[in-house]
Write an enzyme that holds these catalytic residues in place. Sequence first.
Site, short mmCIF file in Angstrom:
data_model
loop_
_atom_site.label_atom_id
_atom_site.label_comp_id
_atom_site.label_asym_id
_atom_site.label_seq_id
_atom_site.Cartn_x
_atom_site.Cartn_y
_atom_site.Cartn_z
N GLU A 1 29.60 90.41 -47.10
CA GLU A 1 30.94 90.95 -47.38
C GLU A 1 31.58 90.26 -48.58
OE1 GLU A 1 35.32 91.22 -45.28
OE2 GLU A 1 33.57 91.70 -44.05
N ASP B 1 28.53 91.76 -35.91
CA ASP B 1 29.64 92.24 -36.75
C ASP B 1 30.54 91.07 -37.14
OD1 ASP B 1 31.31 94.06 -38.01
OD2 ASP B 1 32.48 94.46 -36.20
N ASN C 1 32.03 101.76 -39.83
CA ASN C 1 32.26 101.05 -38.58
C ASN C 1 33.41 101.66 -37.78
OD1 ASN C 1 30.38 99.40 -39.79
ND2 ASN C 1 31.54 97.51 -39.50
N SER D 1 30.84 92.01 -32.09
CA SER D 1 31.60 90.92 -32.71
C SER D 1 31.33 89.64 -31.93
CB SER D 1 33.10 91.23 -32.68
OG SER D 1 33.58 91.20 -31.34
N HIS E 1 34.25 99.20 -43.39
CA HIS E 1 34.80 98.66 -42.15
C HIS E 1 36.14 99.32 -41.86
CE1 HIS E 1 32.24 95.03 -41.20
NE2 HIS E 1 31.72 95.45 -42.34
N ASN F 1 35.50 101.17 -34.00
CA ASN F 1 35.73 100.39 -32.78
C ASN F 1 37.05 100.80 -32.12
OD1 ASN F 1 35.62 98.50 -30.73
ND2 ASN F 1 36.16 96.77 -32.01
N THR F 2 38.14 100.70 -32.88
CA THR F 2 39.47 100.93 -32.31
C THR F 2 39.60 102.30 -31.67
OG1 THR F 2 40.46 99.41 -33.92
CG2 THR F 2 41.94 100.97 -32.82
#
Length: 287
Positions: free
Chosen positions: A135, A84, A229, A49, A207, A231-232
């Site tokens: 997007e 990202d 995707n 990001s 996402h 990440n968290t």
Amino acid sequence: MLVSAEEMLKKAKAGHYAVGQFNINNLEWTKAVLLTAQELNSPVILGVSEGAGKYMTGFKTVAAMVKAMDESLGITVPVALHLDHGTYEGCYKCIKAGFTSIMFDGSSYSIEENVEKTKELVKVAEAMGLSIEAEVGSIGGEEDGVIGAGECADPNECKMIADLGVTMLAAGIGNIHGKYPDNWAGLSFDTLAAIQEKTGEMPLVLHGGSGIPDEQIKKAIDLGVSKVNVNTECQLVFADATRKYIEAGKDLEGKGFDPRKLLAPGFEAIKEEVKVKMELFGSVGKA
């Protein structure tokens, strides 16, 4: 092996599996994802990001680190270094820095402006041999200070963007960034099916892949999602493993405070989480 994401996503679409994008935030994250991809013989996308890029002192630093690590670790599986949720300006910075893939998130613009800016960036990406993601529709939650309500994308607008020649398309289908609330309604598979019908062979992107139930992930892949995707969940397992290490007093034993020891449990936790996701997405053995 640093490459654009185009070929790996075409194979994923044809093979009805998905390639994981795992966001990287520092050296440990990057090393963990690369080693796991190599061990599992899986293609992988490293997501960065704009906030993470700034934290790591800039996109040039990130690109240099990833390139050097890819070579020094002897990585042979396909790896894409991907921006990202990039801004228009951020895309050009990443192109200049040496990224192999970019995302232009024009979802906050009118569809006309989204089309215009995406069209320009597609031409640049094609000339440079890079893959490009666009997007349509908002991804809910917060990402680098940008807050989305999670509106579902208009399938007709998705077709407009897909027809520009983008490599992959992220479309809002009720997914959100960060932790999912207890009252989350779930993914809109009707919207996803309608988008798939309009966009054909275009690899679709999901996402906010952290926290979506496995059965919904699998159904989304069946309906055309070729990139998911994450990440968290990596952040959460890293924090949990580090907390347990400190609470157990391991940092007070010998040289347990050494960052190489202090961060090791989190590093291993990320590797395990990435492995679980790659198995879920079906990318193991597909490099």
